[in-house]
Write a protein that holds these residues in place. Structure first.
Motif, PDB file in Angstrom:
ATOM      1  N   ARG A  15      -5.374   8.160   4.925  1.00 35.93           N
ATOM      2  CA  ARG A  15      -5.715   8.347   6.184  1.00 35.93           C
ATOM      3  C   ARG A  15      -6.768   7.296   6.823  1.00 35.93           C
ATOM      4  N   ALA A  16      -7.750   7.035   6.112  1.00 33.62           N
ATOM      5  CA  ALA A  16      -8.873   6.021   6.318  1.00 33.62           C
ATOM      6  C   ALA A  16      -8.409   4.746   6.416  1.00 33.62           C
ATOM      7  N   LEU A  17      -7.473   4.285   5.412  1.00 39.76           N
ATOM      8  CA  LEU A  17      -6.799   3.077   5.454  1.00 39.76           C
ATOM      9  C   LEU A  17      -5.999   2.839   6.568  1.00 39.76           C
ATOM     10  N   ASP A  18      -5.108   3.926   6.948  1.00 37.14           N
ATOM     11  CA  ASP A  18      -4.176   3.890   8.029  1.00 37.14           C
ATOM     12  C   ASP A  18      -5.013   3.719   9.448  1.00 37.14           C
ATOM     13  N   ASP A  19      -6.098   4.332   9.553  1.00 42.77           N
ATOM     14  CA  ASP A  19      -6.874   4.434  10.661  1.00 42.77           C
ATOM     15  C   ASP A  19      -7.584   2.757  10.764  1.00 42.77           C
ATOM     16  N   ILE A  20      -8.197   2.469   9.787  1.00 33.78           N
ATOM     17  CA  ILE A  20      -8.614   1.127   9.789  1.00 33.78           C
ATOM     18  C   ILE A  20      -7.807   0.133  10.120  1.00 33.78           C
ATOM     19  N   LEU A  29       0.962  -1.371   0.087  1.00 35.78           N
ATOM     20  CA  LEU A  29       0.052   0.194  -0.049  1.00 35.78           C
ATOM     21  C   LEU A  29       0.943   1.439  -0.023  1.00 35.78           C
ATOM     22  N   GLU A  30       2.023   1.047   0.613  1.00 35.96           N
ATOM     23  CA  GLU A  30       2.960   2.378   0.880  1.00 35.96           C
ATOM     24  C   GLU A  30       3.550   2.874  -0.704  1.00 35.96           C
ATOM     25  N   SER A  31       3.458   1.826  -1.560  1.00 38.00           N
ATOM     26  CA  SER A  31       4.279   2.217  -2.799  1.00 38.00           C
ATOM     27  C   SER A  31       3.119   2.478  -4.001  1.00 38.00           C
ATOM     28  N   ILE A  32       1.672   2.487  -3.604  1.00 39.27           N
ATOM     29  CA  ILE A  32       0.884   2.810  -4.741  1.00 39.27           C
ATOM     30  C   ILE A  32       0.232   4.250  -4.516  1.00 39.27           C
TER      31      ILE A  32
END
Ligand code: SF4
Length: 293
Positions: free
Chosen positions: A279-284, A268-271
């Protein structure tokens, strides 16, 4: 990069960008995906696409050399009158005017312009005044001085006592200028998206509109009948305040979606992901008990 973004934020992006794309051949050869990834977090992604398109145009139409005259510069993708003239005057000392926020403030006060500066008539007035004031030689320094005057003396709170052009200044109420049209009222809307996790992979969808080419959490038609709410946040976008709500989501496994793909969490970091969705993905993911199982 500095448009709508503070200098302190931009510096690391700028250095990293030049590290990845040090010249026109490198930027022209980069994929759109790589360019969007380097830009993520700065917003207004059309600028990143246009920079890449400009590098391609310079390689294909200008033999790899940036053109010097404003007309040719303005033909490049995403470059309007201000950028074309700014590059022409600062890089090549061409005698062309520029009008940006600082110069708008200075000229509207010096000339006591009562027309709103964000209308066609107001813009026309400022650009023709800026052209009339241009000296025959040293246009680059003149334009630079006007910008500095607006930044350091004729600011939001003007320091008229120490202003070097106060004897020419026509306004008696500088803080009321420049005039602007009434702003459109902010519209609010809610957007619903789904989060699906399978075998350490997250389902994402490639945006075809607002963040074209970037990856976002799959859109849902509305609030789902089932599915737990996992995340809620707000972000501004042009004249909107958008509430992003993300629900747990079970996509039908048999149905293939042309713009959706499963990404391993470690990738996910590289796309390229727009900031609200990252932010939503990091939070979830940070509150999912064991996101890698
Ligand atoms: S006199 Fe005041 S308002 Fe006029 S240009 Fe100078 S700082 Fe701006």
């Amino acid at each position: 990069m500095l448009q709508q973004t503070q200098v302190a934020t931009v510096i690391s992006y700028y250095n990293e960008w030049l590290g990845r794309f040090p010249d026109f051949p490198a930027l022209a050869a980069a994929s759109e995906n790589d360019v969007l990834h380097a830009w993520q977090g700065l917003g207004y992604y059309a600028r990143a696409r246009n920079l890449r398109a400009t590098a391609i145009a310079i390689m294909e139409k200008h033999g790899g050399t940036f053109p010097r005259n404003p007309e040719s510069i303005r033909d490049l993708p995403g470059i309007g009158r201000y950028t074309a003239n700014a590059v022409a005057t600062f890089a090549f000392d061409q005698p062309v005017p520029i009008v940006e926020a600082n110069i708008t403030r200075v000229l509207s006060r010096l000339l006591d312009v009562q027309t709103p500066v964000d209308t066609n008539a107001g813009r026309q007035r400022l650009w023709s005044s800026a052209a009339q004031l241009l000296p025959r030689q040293g246009a680059g320094r003149h334009n630079s001085a006007l910008m500095e005057l607006g930044a350091l003396v004729c600011g939001v709170r003007p320091n008229c006592q120490s202003c070097p052009v106060k004897t020419f200044c026509r306004t008696t109420k500088p803080t009321l200028l420049p005039r602007k049209k009434a702003r459109p009222t902010l519209k609010v809307r809610t957007e619903h998206h789904g989060f699906a996790l399978r075998r350490r992979r997250v389902l994402l969808e490639q945006s075809e509109d607002r963040w074209r080419g970037m990856w976002i959490l799959p859109r849902l038609a509305g609030r789902p009948a089932t599915g737990q709410r996992l995340h809620r946040s707000q972000f501004p976008f042009t004249h909107h305040r958008i509430t992003l709500v993300v629900y747990s989501h079970q996509p039908p496994s048999e149905k293939k979606h042309s713009v959706q793909r499963w990404f391993p969490i470690r990738e996910l970091e590289s796309i390229p992901l727009p900031s609200p969705h990252r932010r939503a993905l990091d939070d979830i993911l940070s509150s999912t008990p064991d996101p890698v199982s």
